[in-house]
Write an enzyme that holds these catalytic residues in place. Structure first.
Site, mmCIF file in Angstrom:
data_model
loop_
_atom_site.group_PDB
_atom_site.id
_atom_site.type_symbol
_atom_site.label_atom_id
_atom_site.label_comp_id
_atom_site.label_asym_id
_atom_site.label_seq_id
_atom_site.Cartn_x
_atom_site.Cartn_y
_atom_site.Cartn_z
ATOM 1 N N HIS A 218 -2.287 53.175 -15.956
ATOM 2 C CA HIS A 218 -0.990 52.768 -16.514
ATOM 3 C C HIS A 218 0.065 53.693 -15.921
ATOM 4 O O HIS A 218 0.123 54.885 -16.248
ATOM 5 C CB HIS A 218 -1.001 52.855 -18.042
ATOM 6 C CG HIS A 218 -1.884 51.833 -18.686
ATOM 7 N ND1 HIS A 218 -2.566 52.046 -19.864
ATOM 8 C CD2 HIS A 218 -2.206 50.575 -18.283
ATOM 9 C CE1 HIS A 218 -3.259 50.958 -20.171
ATOM 10 N NE2 HIS A 218 -3.056 50.060 -19.228
ATOM 11 N N GLU B 228 -6.786 60.503 -24.303
ATOM 12 C CA GLU B 228 -5.363 60.255 -24.552
ATOM 13 C C GLU B 228 -4.651 61.580 -24.805
ATOM 14 O O GLU B 228 -5.215 62.492 -25.409
ATOM 15 C CB GLU B 228 -5.180 59.359 -25.787
ATOM 16 C CG GLU B 228 -5.772 57.968 -25.664
ATOM 17 C CD GLU B 228 -4.807 56.971 -25.034
ATOM 18 O OE1 GLU B 228 -3.690 57.381 -24.640
ATOM 19 O OE2 GLU B 228 -5.172 55.780 -24.945
ATOM 20 N N HIS C 137 -5.206 58.853 -20.103
ATOM 21 C CA HIS C 137 -4.020 58.077 -20.473
ATOM 22 C C HIS C 137 -3.037 58.971 -21.226
ATOM 23 O O HIS C 137 -3.332 60.116 -21.542
ATOM 24 C CB HIS C 137 -4.418 56.909 -21.386
ATOM 25 C CG HIS C 137 -5.175 55.823 -20.689
ATOM 26 N ND1 HIS C 137 -4.640 54.578 -20.433
ATOM 27 C CD2 HIS C 137 -6.431 55.794 -20.178
ATOM 28 C CE1 HIS C 137 -5.531 53.831 -19.801
ATOM 29 N NE2 HIS C 137 -6.635 54.550 -19.638
ATOM 30 N N GLU D 181 2.380 56.377 -17.703
ATOM 31 C CA GLU D 181 1.734 57.420 -18.506
ATOM 32 C C GLU D 181 1.573 58.683 -17.658
ATOM 33 O O GLU D 181 0.470 59.125 -17.330
ATOM 34 C CB GLU D 181 0.418 56.893 -19.070
ATOM 35 C CG GLU D 181 0.659 55.741 -20.037
ATOM 36 C CD GLU D 181 -0.611 55.106 -20.598
ATOM 37 O OE1 GLU D 181 -1.716 55.650 -20.376
ATOM 38 O OE2 GLU D 181 -0.504 54.058 -21.255
#
Length: 495
Positions: free
Chosen positions: A231, A402, A329, A234
């Site tokens: 992504h 994350e 991420h 990010e």
């Protein structure tokens, strides 16, 4: 000429509303007051986002002091509007403005919790966060009750160009320069290869970090596979990934033991086109690549296809044990670092999967095990973690790592500590160190505690090295807890 604010109501069911005129980034766009004639003056702001990873689709002047700013949607996908990155110039000293970013595609945001945009300027090139007291996040009746993020700012130096961004940018070009600098060091345990190309012919880089004898023909390999930036918006993912790489190639005794026992395969930028274009979530063709692991197309999702082929090839190699897959991420609504893992019917496998995040929680003060969760939501079925968790056998563990776009909360305190580029990289270093605890290699560290000189000779071809050590083995020992202090001193705030 100023783009006039649309007075017409959007069609029912329209996802875009006022955004539907946005076709690309603004380019040196000067905003003149309505009805103004004559030469532009200082204070007639010039907005620009026509640069790498830039994003600003439209500017409307509301008043002399206030501007509505529209995020350009991801290419070929109007659903995603989060990342912004633009410059402002031709300012007047002491000019005060309010910028409203009016078309976020998400309602939940860390802006509710004190997050603030980033800013730097020509004379102050280090990114800083704006003071949270100058940032407001609210539902706006003037914009179909969309959520708007407004921030007040005072320009203080007329000759400066100011740049604003959602988070610390990390561009494709920066990444390429970083890899080139590593290659120039001629480390015999660092290998860079091109695994494929993106749709726009950008490189998909694959790094291998391990002692050369682990790559000789017939050697048994324990592989840790790490990916990032699937992504593109990010950006913290790239800082965490760089922290992992920097630690693994260092002369730290732990890094040297890890290189001896493990083969690290790292693809730090899975979506180089999206990164270059300033998209938040999608590739050039509008695909969320992290939903296409089940059947990636060689022409539409070439980077994903290349990585998947390599992983399957390693999985089918009897000499290779693919032990870990970690996809990095950034999260737009939660604090701290944390992980997503998979759910298995086998209770023992499920418990074993929890070991690595528990150990990471001991090593990294910003990592939260309580925020870590294990799931099998249908919406996540096409992610790398879910697909590879189903493909690989019970000895492999697949995680999404994350990290918050904003901050972490230290245990026992209520205050949020905003992430810096260095703090993101420190999380990466702690991820790398945790493999030492997981494989119980702590006793090996004392044996290599005396630093060896770094090899500076030309990189020899693989497989030609004499066998200096035996194949990787596990040495039992208790787990270590290596929390280290971090310098939380904020940079001085000039703004």
């Amino acid at each position: 000429k100023m783009a006039e604010r649309s007075q017409t109501a959007p069609e029912a069911g329209s996802d875009m509303g006022n955004d539907d005129a946005i076709g690309g980034n603004v380019s040196k766009y000067m905003v003149l007051p309505a009805g103004y004639c004559g030469q532009p003056r200082k204070g007639h702001l010039i907005f620009d986002a026509c640069f790498e990873s830039g994003n600003l689709g439209r500017v409307d002047q509301v008043s002399e002091f206030e501007y509505d700013l529209f995020i350009r949607p991801d290419t070929c996908n109007p659903r995603f509007r989060v990342w912004f990155n633009f410059t402002v110039e031709n300012v007047k000293e002491s000019q005060r403005v309010i910028f409203n970013i009016v078309n976020f595609s998400k309602t939940k945001s860390l802006y509710r919790d004190g997050m603030a945009p980033m800013v730097k300027s020509t004379s102050r090139p280090k990114w800083q966060r704006l003071p949270p007291k100058n940032v407001y996040y609210y539902r706006c009746p003037d914009h179909r009750k969309n959520y708007v993020m407004s921030f007040a700012f005072c320009f203080d130096r007329e000759e400066d160009i100011y740049q604003f961004a959602y988070c610390y940018p990390y561009t494709y070009t920066r990444f390429q320069h970083y890899l080139e600098s590593l290659q120039k060091r001629n480390m015999d345990y660092f290998f860079r290869e091109q695994l494929g190309q993106s749709v726009q012919q950008r490189q998909l880089d694959l790094l291998t970090i391990t002692s050369p004898e682990n790559l000789r023909e017939g050697a048994e390999k324990k592989v840790v596979f790490i990916t990032g930036r699937v992504h593109p918006g990010e950006t913290p993912s790239s800082f965490v990934c760089q922290g992992i790489i920097d630690f693994l190639i260092s002369q730290h005794p732990i890094a040297r033991v890890l290189r001896e026992h493990l083969v690290f395969k790292i693809a730090p930028m899975l979506n180089p086109d999206g990164v270059y274009l300033g998209n938040y979530r999608c590739s050039l063709m509008g695909f969320d690549l992290n939903r296409h692991w089940l059947d990636p197309s060689p022409w539409a999702h070439p980077t994903l296809h290349g990585v998947k082929q390599l992983i399957i090839q390693m999985y089918n190699d009897p000499k290779t044990s693919l032990e870990f897959y970690i996809d990095i991420h950034a999260h737009s609504t939660m604090m701290n670092g944390f992980m997503y893992g998979n759910i298995f019917k086998d209770e023992e496998r499920f418990q074993r999967q929890a070991v690595f995040p528990k150990l990471l929680c001991q090593n990294a003060e910003d990592f939260s095990y309580s925020s870590t969760s294990f799931n099998r939501d249908a919406v996540k079925a096409g992610t790398g973690r879910r697909f590879l968790g189903g493909l690989l056998d019970h000895t492999s563990y697949c995680y999404t790592l994350e990290v918050s776009f904003y901050s972490y909360v230290l245990g026992g305190t209520a205050g949020a500590v905003p992430y810096t580029e260095e703090a993101y990289m420190k999380l990466g270093r702690n991820v790398a160190r945790t493999f030492l605890d997981y494989y119980r290699l702590n006793p090996m560290v004392e044996k290599v505690a005396v630093p060896m000189p770094r090899l500076r000779k030309e990189k020899p071809p693989p497989y030609k090295h004499p066998l200096l050590r035996g194949p990787a083995s596990n040495s039992p020992n208790s787990k270590g807890n290596k929390k280290s202090s971090v310098n939380h001193k904020d940079p001085s705030n000039f703004f």
